[in-house]
Design a protein around this motif. Structure first.
Motif, PDB file in Angstrom:
ATOM      1  N   UNK A 287      -0.483  -9.997 -31.451  1.00 19.34           N
ATOM      2  CA  UNK A 287       0.669  -9.542 -31.513  1.00 19.34           C
ATOM      3  C   UNK A 287       1.607  -9.809 -32.549  1.00 19.34           C
ATOM      4  N   UNK A 288       2.599  -8.952 -32.719  1.00 18.07           N
ATOM      5  CA  UNK A 288       3.846  -9.583 -33.657  1.00 18.07           C
ATOM      6  C   UNK A 288       4.845  -9.879 -32.580  1.00 18.07           C
ATOM      7  N   UNK A 289       5.442 -10.868 -32.603  1.00 18.73           N
ATOM      8  CA  UNK A 289       6.414 -11.218 -31.265  1.00 18.73           C
ATOM      9  C   UNK A 289       7.758 -11.926 -31.741  1.00 18.73           C
ATOM     10  N   UNK A 328       3.387   0.136 -31.674  1.00 14.92           N
ATOM     11  CA  UNK A 328       4.184  -0.482 -30.607  1.00 14.92           C
ATOM     12  C   UNK A 328       3.440  -0.999 -29.491  1.00 14.92           C
ATOM     13  N   UNK A 329       3.670  -2.129 -28.858  1.00 14.79           N
ATOM     14  CA  UNK A 329       3.085  -2.862 -27.875  1.00 14.79           C
ATOM     15  C   UNK A 329       3.932  -3.739 -27.127  1.00 14.79           C
ATOM     16  N   UNK A 331       3.393  -5.507 -23.925  1.00 20.03           N
ATOM     17  CA  UNK A 331       2.597  -5.960 -22.920  1.00 20.03           C
ATOM     18  C   UNK A 331       1.887  -7.176 -23.665  1.00 20.03           C
ATOM     19  N   UNK A 332       1.432  -8.152 -22.478  1.00 24.75           N
ATOM     20  CA  UNK A 332       0.752  -9.240 -23.368  1.00 24.75           C
ATOM     21  C   UNK A 332      -0.709  -8.998 -23.580  1.00 24.75           C
ATOM     22  N   UNK A 333      -1.501  -7.770 -23.127  1.00 20.56           N
ATOM     23  CA  UNK A 333      -2.659  -7.490 -23.307  1.00 20.56           C
ATOM     24  C   UNK A 333      -2.807  -6.237 -24.041  1.00 20.56           C
ATOM     25  N   UNK A 334      -3.654  -6.316 -25.123  1.00 14.65           N
ATOM     26  CA  UNK A 334      -3.908  -5.079 -25.900  1.00 14.65           C
ATOM     27  C   UNK A 334      -4.310  -3.919 -25.472  1.00 14.65           C
ATOM     28  N   UNK A 335      -3.646  -2.923 -25.975  1.00 15.16           N
ATOM     29  CA  UNK A 335      -3.904  -1.622 -25.384  1.00 15.16           C
ATOM     30  C   UNK A 335      -5.626  -1.276 -25.658  1.00 15.16           C
ATOM     31  N   UNK A 336      -6.301  -0.649 -24.732  1.00 13.36           N
ATOM     32  CA  UNK A 336      -7.826  -0.295 -25.103  1.00 13.36           C
ATOM     33  C   UNK A 336      -8.617  -1.464 -24.337  1.00 13.36           C
ATOM     34  N   UNK A 337      -8.074  -2.581 -23.966  1.00 11.13           N
ATOM     35  CA  UNK A 337      -8.827  -3.587 -23.460  1.00 11.13           C
ATOM     36  C   UNK A 337      -8.697  -3.298 -21.655  1.00 11.13           C
TER      37      UNK A 337
END
Length: 534
Positions: A287-289, A328-329, A331-337
């Motif tokens: 992620x970028x954070x 855009x995300x 949450x701490x878990x990537x989308x699609x996982x």
């Protein structure tokens, strides 16, 4: 004299290439790559940090297995031609392929593999964290890694967990890289297990060897004549340090470089109109954070951290700064996982942030510092966040520099705010994100768990540690998914020290006559498959 003459010749060739005026195209059997080397501090697989170093070492070192670049759920054979998991899930047995050699000509044996893993745990540098988090230590390494014969390696799990995540972990460049024990130990000094020598040397079995590394100038990789696999089409790879995106774009347009790994969104967009250039975008890792240090008293207050959450323009950042780099995300878990929840939907809300700051005792805001690497897209993201923080009354002075200066401060826990990139994700498993992002089993300074962002931010929560550990060993898949959903909800409620605003995607520009390039989400893009149609 011959090795010295060869090295001198490579250096002179590189120097000549760097000083030449613009020319039509690169040599047919040499691949010229432009990228940023600001975060390359060492080439020792046990000590590396950052994506760019992985991009180099993926072409020098083999692992037992490799992570498939297209099907993220698939693990491919590499030095191990097969592996089996014990019926009790307590161990994994790898069978090595016959005939594999290191660049030195030494055969690849199970002794080299076991020594590489034990060295990793003994040195206890950045990459050891990938295995330490699953219970592997220097103390139990002798029991965990054994070689019953020259072609067999047994990895015994020190605690109950899903063995597939260990197989996947051994496919990551760094913790899974296999070194030539004999060559490295011939260059050991003062018991360092070759660490000083490996800073700018290599001892792998991959398709290329390290010819030269000139810090923040270039890396030269030469074809490995001892490589066990299919011979690469390229005899040499020159990886040039081109920190400016515009420089990479202009050189790619003119044919001075073949591949550009570190270009801005604006330059990538402009190149889409060039028929001689192609753009490839693929899912990435992490992620970028925006991160805070909870060693700072201000950021120990959850209301201050929550205020920061509402002083990020999530949509604006992803639309204007991060095209080609992220989506855009929050949450701490990537989308699609599996187990990932939809975005929480945080929005830029100045009034809400100001109210939270007032409740926290900062009605007029405060002054702080905001660190970011000087590369694309970090500085652009930091500048945008600086502006939105200011609207809430937070005056953030930007401190920029190299990866060593910026992430070095984070690893030493001596910073206030930081715009960064990380958070695991090299493995197609939610545990990969969560351990990197928030897990922190020991918050003491002495622990030096530098590969965990949870430790770097000085954030410690015993409950979420247990939730992450329990979810990993849950045998019922439906229950495991619910566990990971609950972790994300709890993560949001406790307002952690690291707030993602985008998940990484990788984009690369390359000349249209380059074929066989496939970005790997785990950063380990193999250049041995690249050819030139010219």
């Amino acid at each position: 004299m011959k090795p010295s003459i060869k090295l001198l010749g490579a250096a002179l060739f590189a120097s000549t290439l760097l000083s030449q005026p613009v020319y039509a195209e690169t040599p047919p059997t040499m691949l010229v790559v432009g990228f940023s080397m600001n975060n390359i501090l060492t080439l020792d697989p046990a000590a590396i940090t950052g994506k760019e170093t992985v991009q180099v070492l993926a072409n020098i070192y083999d692992n037992l297995v490799s992570l498939n670049p297209v099907d993220r759920a698939k693990v491919d054979p590499q030095l191990a031609e097969s592996w089996t998991i014990a019926d009790d899930n307590g161990s994994i047995t790898f069978k090595l392929r016959e005939g594999a050699k290191f660049a030195s000509g030494n055969p690849v044996t199970s002794e080299d593999v076991v020594w590489s893993f034990k060295r990793l745990m003994k040195l206890n540098l950045a990459q050891a964290s990938f295995l330490k988090t699953h219970g592997f230590t220097a103390a139990n390494a002798d029991a965990s890694f054994t070689a019953p014969d020259a072609q067999t390696v047994v990895v015994t799990l020190p605690k109950k967990l899903d063995p597939q995540i260990i197989v996947q972990t051994l496919g990551i460049v760094g913790p899974g890289s296999i070194l030539d024990m004999k060559t490295v130990m011939e260059n050991e000094k003062n018991g360092d297990q070759g660490a000083a020598w490996l800073t700018n040397k290599s001892a792998g079995s991959g398709p290329f060897t390290l010819g030269q590394w000139a810090s923040n100038e270039r890396v030269i990789l030469d074809q490995n004549p001892e490589y066990w696999g299919e011979k690469p089409a390229m005899k040499r790879i020159m990886m040039r340090h081109l920190a400016e995106s515009q420089s990479q774009r202009l050189m790619l347009e003119k044919g001075d470089i073949d591949i550009a790994f570190s270009m801005s969104a604006a330059d990538l967009k402009a190149l889409e109109k060039d028929e001689n250039v192609e753009i490839q975008t693929n899912g990435g890792s992490g992620f970028y954070y925006l991160a805070v240090s909870m060693k700072d008293e201000k950021f120990q207050n959850p209301k201050v951290r929550e205020a920061l959450r509402y002083l990020i323009d999530y949509q604006g950042l992803n639309d204007s700064v991060l095209p080609y780099f992220g989506r855009l995300r929050d949450r701490p878990i990537a989308s699609g996982i599996f187990g990932s929840l939809p975005n929480a939907g945080y929005e830029f809300d100045v009034e809400k942030a100001k109210a939270l700051l007032a409740e926290a005792g900062y009605p007029n805001g405060f002054s702080t510092t905001l660190r970011a690497i000087s590369d694309v897209p970090f500085m652009s993201a930091a500048t945008a966040i600086q502006a939105t923080l200011a609207q809430g009354g937070i005056k953030a002075e930007i401190i920029t520099g190299t990866g060593d200066q910026i992430y070095g401060a984070m690893r030493e826990r001596k910073y206030e705010l930081l715009v960064g990139r990380g958070g695991g994700g090299q493995l197609p498993h939610p545990d990969s994100n969560l351990r990197a992002t928030v897990y922190n089993p020991d918050n003491s300074d002495a622990a030096k768990l530098t590969n965990f962002q949870g430790w770097r931010t000085s954030f410690y929560d015993e409950k979420i540690n247990k939730m992450i550990d329990d979810a990993l060993i849950e045998g019922n898949k439906d229950k495991q998914i619910k566990d990971y959903e609950a972790i994300q909800t709890y993560y949001a409620d406790m307002v952690p020290a690291l707030q993602p605003f985008s998940e990484v995607v990788d984009s690369v520009g390359f000349r249209a006559d380059i074929k066989g390039l496939q970005l790997n989400p785990s950063w380990s893009t193999q250049l041995r498959t690249v050819t030139k149609e010219r």
